[in-house]
Design an enzyme around this catalytic site. Structure first.
Site, short mmCIF file in Angstrom:
data_model
loop_
_atom_site.label_atom_id
_atom_site.label_comp_id
_atom_site.label_asym_id
_atom_site.label_seq_id
_atom_site.Cartn_x
_atom_site.Cartn_y
_atom_site.Cartn_z
CE1 TYR A 35 1.04 -0.18 4.44
CE2 TYR A 35 -0.10 1.92 4.38
CZ TYR A 35 0.74 1.05 5.02
OH TYR A 35 1.28 1.39 6.24
NE ARG A 54 6.79 4.48 0.68
CZ ARG A 54 6.42 5.27 1.69
NH1 ARG A 54 7.28 5.54 2.65
NH2 ARG A 54 5.22 5.78 1.76
NE ARG A 102 -5.36 -19.89 4.01
CZ ARG A 102 -4.46 -20.75 4.52
NH1 ARG A 102 -4.43 -22.01 4.14
NH2 ARG A 102 -3.58 -20.33 5.42
CG HIS A 104 0.89 -20.56 2.42
ND1 HIS A 104 -0.16 -21.41 2.71
CD2 HIS A 104 1.20 -19.92 3.57
CE1 HIS A 104 -0.47 -21.28 3.99
NE2 HIS A 104 0.34 -20.39 4.54
CE LYS A 149 3.07 3.36 3.29
NZ LYS A 149 3.17 3.39 4.74
CD GLU A 181 9.82 1.74 10.52
OE1 GLU A 181 9.68 2.71 9.77
OE2 GLU A 181 9.62 0.57 10.15
CG LEU A 205 8.09 2.49 4.96
CD1 LEU A 205 7.74 1.23 4.17
CD2 LEU A 205 6.84 3.30 5.25
N1 PDD Z 1 2.63 5.09 7.60
N2 PDD Z 1 7.32 3.76 9.10
C1 PDD Z 1 6.15 3.09 9.12
C2 PDD Z 1 6.13 1.73 9.72
C3 PDD Z 1 4.98 3.68 8.57
O1 PDD Z 1 3.83 2.98 8.58
C4 PDD Z 1 5.05 4.99 8.05
C5 PDD Z 1 3.86 5.69 7.47
C6 PDD Z 1 6.29 5.66 8.06
C7 PDD Z 1 6.46 7.04 7.48
O2 PDD Z 1 6.47 7.00 6.08
P1 PDD Z 1 5.98 8.24 5.20
O3 PDD Z 1 6.76 9.41 5.65
O4 PDD Z 1 6.29 7.84 3.80
O5 PDD Z 1 4.49 8.42 5.46
C8 PDD Z 1 7.41 5.01 8.59
C9 PDD Z 1 1.46 5.58 6.92
C10 PDD Z 1 1.24 7.05 7.02
C11 PDD Z 1 0.25 4.74 7.32
O6 PDD Z 1 0.44 3.53 7.44
O7 PDD Z 1 -0.86 5.29 7.47
#
Ligand code: PDD
Length: 289
Positions: A35, A54, A102, A104, A149, A181, A205
């Protein structure tokens, strides 16, 4: 928050109640998808090329071909953003490996599911931006491909919930005694006037907001390093911030019931927040991308 009037699903713009996906969608069954969350200011997606790069990297990492070209994505975002006009928004988009019995292992010949919608952006309340938020540290219980992501966010959900249950806005994740993070954000610290954030790699991320903060720091001669942050450095820091597309930059003023610096946002935060807001203003005037 009210639902949008229309969402995008597999080539169509539909009212949300008419948008249906199969119970056999691999996103639903396995969390097999990726996503993005992209802010939209003045009708224009912010840092769009960065988000699309990304997305491309996330899709490549899960070996799913990108179902759209960049201009096709842009067209969808533009159509979705029209519903709210000039209001600041965020676009959520999700691509899954589609519908299959289903198993994997990857199915063959299955079309990806593509879903996207826009919603008005809910900014953190002004008092959080000015006075900061509290955070808790938790062990980083995730896997070793946090650079993807992925929609499978159960670990992030559990860690954020621990933060909320402790009266905190964010969980700061610790792996091998180092900060990775936040549960849904990147983390910066300021020590002795130097800004630092953990380097990119499999355990974080690569945040788009993180990259913009680094870019703005470099352009404005603010010392900034991408380096590992050991747990004691987090607690000894003069300032700690979290960054994300929806929260932008938020100061963290208390961690695990210890004040950060003087328990108030610091001067480097105030400077960077101003630079970030200037950049957004320039973006709205189409002076920058
Ligand atoms: N999340 N790290 C993680 C685990 C995240 O889920 C996010 C952002 C970030 C920051 O990334 P960015 O600056 O590109 O938004 C770092 C989004 C906003 C969400 O899941 O809603």
């Amino acid at each position: 928050m009210a639902l949008p009037k229309h969402v995008y699903l597999n080539g169509e713009f539909l009212p949300p109640e008419s948008a249906r996906i199969s119970v056999f969608d691999r996103g639903f069954v396995f969390g097999d998808g990726v996503y993005e969350v992209i802010p939209v200011y003045g009708g224009r997606p912010f840092r769009l090329s960065h988000h699309l790069l990304r997305l491309e990297a996330s899709l490549a990492a899960i070996r799913l071909p990108n179902p759209m070209a960049p201009d096709e994505w842009a067209e969808i975002f533009h159509a979705l953003a029209e519903e709210y006009g000039p209001v600041d928004q965020s676009i959520y988009l999700e691509v899954t490996r589609g519908v299959a019995p289903r198993d994997h292992a990857f199915p063959s010949g299955t079309a990806a599911t593509v879903f996207a919608y826009a919603q008005p952006l809910t900014y953190p309340p002004p008092e959080q931006i000015q006075a900061g938020v509290h955070a808790i540290t938790v062990p980083d219980i995730r896997w070793s491909r946090c650079d993807i992501k992925a929609i499978a966010l159960l670990a992030n959900v559990l860690m954020r919930q621990t933060a909320v249950e402790n009266g905190c806005a964010e969980a700061i994740l610790i792996r091998d005694d180092r900060v990775t993070e936040g549960a849904a954000s990147n983390i910066f610290i300021v020590s002795g006037g130097v800004l630092s954030t953990p380097p990119k790699g499999p355990f974080i991320l690569p945040g788009i907001t993180r990259d913009l903060v680094i870019e703005l720091a470099h352009r404005n001669n603010i010392a900034c390093a991408e380096k590992e942050i050991h747990r004691p450095e987090l607690f000894a820091a003069d300032e700690v911030w979290m960054t994300s597309s929806t929260k932008e930059i938020l100061p963290i003023v208390r961690i695990d019931n210890h004040d950060v610096g003087g328990g108030q946002p610091g001067p480097v935060y105030t400077h960077l927040q101003a630079l970030y807001q200037d950049y957004k203003r320039a973006f709205r005037k189409q002076e920058v991308d």
